[in-house]
Design an enzyme around this catalytic site. Sequence first.
Site, short mmCIF file in Angstrom:
data_model
loop_
_atom_site.label_atom_id
_atom_site.label_comp_id
_atom_site.label_asym_id
_atom_site.label_seq_id
_atom_site.Cartn_x
_atom_site.Cartn_y
_atom_site.Cartn_z
N LYS A 279 114.85 61.23 59.32
CA LYS A 279 113.78 60.71 58.46
C LYS A 279 112.80 61.83 58.09
O LYS A 279 112.22 62.46 58.97
CB LYS A 279 113.03 59.58 59.19
CG LYS A 279 111.68 59.20 58.57
CD LYS A 279 110.96 58.10 59.37
CE LYS A 279 109.53 57.89 58.86
NZ LYS A 279 108.78 56.85 59.60
N ASP A 284 102.99 60.01 55.52
CA ASP A 284 103.03 58.55 55.61
C ASP A 284 101.61 57.99 55.65
O ASP A 284 101.00 57.88 56.70
CB ASP A 284 103.81 58.12 56.86
CG ASP A 284 103.94 56.60 56.95
OD1 ASP A 284 103.61 55.92 55.95
OD2 ASP A 284 104.38 56.10 58.00
N LYS A 291 97.38 52.78 56.17
CA LYS A 291 97.04 53.00 57.58
C LYS A 291 95.54 53.19 57.73
O LYS A 291 94.88 53.61 56.78
CB LYS A 291 97.74 54.28 58.09
CG LYS A 291 99.22 54.15 58.33
CD LYS A 291 99.78 55.45 58.88
CE LYS A 291 101.27 55.36 59.10
NZ LYS A 291 101.68 54.38 60.12
N ASP A 302 105.42 63.04 59.92
CA ASP A 302 106.39 61.96 59.79
C ASP A 302 107.72 62.45 59.19
O ASP A 302 108.65 61.69 59.03
CB ASP A 302 105.79 60.83 58.94
CG ASP A 302 106.33 59.46 59.34
OD1 ASP A 302 106.78 59.31 60.49
OD2 ASP A 302 106.32 58.55 58.49
N ASP A 361 104.35 50.09 55.15
CA ASP A 361 104.26 51.10 56.20
C ASP A 361 105.53 51.14 57.07
O ASP A 361 105.71 52.06 57.86
CB ASP A 361 103.02 50.82 57.06
CG ASP A 361 102.59 52.01 57.88
OD1 ASP A 361 103.10 53.12 57.62
OD2 ASP A 361 101.75 51.83 58.78
N GLU A 363 108.35 52.09 56.25
CA GLU A 363 109.10 52.77 55.19
C GLU A 363 110.26 53.59 55.72
O GLU A 363 111.24 53.82 55.01
CB GLU A 363 108.14 53.68 54.40
CG GLU A 363 107.88 55.07 54.98
CD GLU A 363 107.20 55.06 56.35
OE1 GLU A 363 106.53 54.07 56.66
OE2 GLU A 363 107.35 56.04 57.10
N ARG A 365 112.63 52.97 57.88
CA ARG A 365 113.91 52.25 57.89
C ARG A 365 114.45 52.06 56.47
O ARG A 365 115.66 51.96 56.29
CB ARG A 365 113.73 50.91 58.62
CG ARG A 365 112.76 49.97 57.97
CD ARG A 365 112.26 48.90 58.92
NE ARG A 365 111.29 49.41 59.88
CZ ARG A 365 110.75 48.68 60.85
NH1 ARG A 365 111.07 47.41 61.00
NH2 ARG A 365 109.87 49.21 61.68
N1 BES Z 1 105.63 56.79 60.85
C1 BES Z 1 105.26 55.56 61.41
C2 BES Z 1 105.49 55.49 62.91
C3 BES Z 1 104.64 56.39 63.77
C4 BES Z 1 103.54 55.87 64.41
C5 BES Z 1 104.96 57.70 63.98
C6 BES Z 1 102.78 56.69 65.22
C7 BES Z 1 104.20 58.52 64.79
C8 BES Z 1 103.11 58.01 65.42
C9 BES Z 1 106.08 54.44 60.76
O1 BES Z 1 106.43 54.64 59.44
C10 BES Z 1 105.26 53.21 60.81
O2 BES Z 1 104.24 53.18 60.19
N2 BES Z 1 105.74 52.21 61.52
C11 BES Z 1 105.07 50.96 61.64
C12 BES Z 1 106.07 49.86 61.50
C13 BES Z 1 105.46 48.49 61.41
C14 BES Z 1 104.69 48.35 60.12
C15 BES Z 1 106.57 47.48 61.49
C16 BES Z 1 104.39 50.94 63.00
O3 BES Z 1 104.98 51.42 63.97
O4 BES Z 1 103.28 50.46 63.08
ZN ZN Z 2 106.58 56.58 58.83
MN MN Z 3 104.89 54.04 58.13
#
Ligand code: BES
Ligand code: ZN
Ligand code: MN
Length: 511
Positions: A279, A284, A291, A302, A361, A363, A365
């Site tokens: 990825k 992000d 966020k 990211d 967010d 994204e 997947r």
């Molecule tokens: N890039 C983030 C995950 C992340 C969080 C990486 C903290 C590094 C540190 C990912 O794209 C994300 O935002 N995931 C969400 C998914 C949720 C909306 C289902 C998350 O983990 O909150």
């Molecule tokens: Zn992300």
């Molecule tokens: Mn995200």
Amino acid sequence: MNKQLIDISIAVQKADALTCTADIAAVGVFEDGFERPDIKSLDKRLGGRIRTLQKLGDFDGKAASVCLLYADSKLAAKRLLLVGLGKRTAVTANTLRKAATAAAGKAVDINAASLVMCLHSDIPATAKLNPVQAGQAIAEGACFGAFRYDEYITAPAKKRPARLKAVIADADPSMVKLLKQGAAVGAVTGSAQNFARTIANRPANVITPETLAMEAKKLAQRTPRLRCTVLNEKQLRAKKMGGILAVGQGSANPPRLIVLEYAPTGASSHTPTVALVGKAITFDSGGISLKPGEGMQDMKFDKSGGIAVLGAMQAIGALAPKVRVFGIIPAAENMPSGLSYRPGDIITTFSGKTVEIHSTDAEGRMILCDAITYAAETLGCSTIVDIATLTGACVVALGQKRAGLLGNDDALIERLKAASAVTGERIWHLPCDDEYLETMKSKIADFKNTGGKWAGACTAAAFLSQFVGKAKWAHIDMAGVGVWGADETLAPGSIGFGVRLLTAFAVDSAR
Ligand code: BES
Ligand code: ZN
Ligand code: MN
């Protein structure tokens, strides 16, 4: 760019700590090894100073602790660095890697340009560690410790060497030969990891999907047997890669699909083939599901999964294992704008399966599902490993020292665990069976892109599992481990997690 990063060279020489000329001679000392012959004779040469340090409690040999001494004319080197190795019976490749990291880190910190390392000489015969592995670990550690990310600092607070000449010393010629063999591999994986750290540390105004693709192309140009093809936005549209396109559509920096292919010489249709998918969200922001502001600057990291794949492809190209490897990097920037995809949108992915967006967010997947389908269906890969900073839930579950490992094939999981045991990049197996898929079902599309409150790392992986076709697949969630944890001090930023792990896995796949 303002200046070159540190140029690190690694050599192995027939030499010893006493007679080697260098800015620093680093000598490994076990917690329970102060009475061992090597240390005793060194102590004697220094008039009992090591013994004094131990008595005073200033240096106890605890793993990765260091103590700098000025040896005057008693040694050929200008300085002596004692490096703790912990308990003698507990020594592993990781002990040596960390010791070399500490030694090289110290060298750079005090602006020393040459370092001789005698870290491995007192390893007990019972240790699960041969001289080849020792040489590799020390070389990797030295590369890791000497790295500094300072290409944008125009007025450095303190001087550091432009290059570090690191030498692994051993008095025994037969050992030198074996150490050399390992150090040659370690220099490759170590510099690939530092390459990854450099690119990962670069901010999102520098590394966009387009410039990341340029880095991949440059890598392919300088590496024999490596080819790079990049699908631009128009080509992604023609292929109907709806997931990558949806995530990228809100940004002024359009998305890319980067495909690196390493083929060993003489490859045929019988050559084993693996796909590494990473990825690369170059930033992000969360998109329309924005966020919170705090910590958002770290979302430049990211892209770390994609960059782990990029770094691994550099190492794989240099090590030339007898396995075909595809490195597939979906790259996009997740931004809010009038063109962004929105919550409620239904996206038709490259597989044809539809996804109702509940959070923009989630994204990662959405880009991975297209890249995984590309690996499984278009390229026909029967083994796929993906790596991604995918979920905050994985960080909650495992913290900053272990990545999550999920997948659909026990043997593949075991192979990755074995690779992890060797490289020291720790991973922990979590479940992602169909039970977790239930929360990902949508009433108006095939899936949603979020799975509710619980087990977010597992539901995300369960979603990805739906795009792998018949392939054996594993997923590494590296959300927590991409950058140094709070307690670490050397070179803040990316640690290049996954480069050595994916490389070791690919090399193992050749057997
Ligand atoms: N890039 C983030 C995950 C992340 C969080 C990486 C903290 C590094 C540190 C990912 O794209 C994300 O935002 N995931 C969400 C998914 C949720 C909306 C289902 C998350 O983990 O909150
Ligand atoms: Zn992300
Ligand atoms: Mn995200």
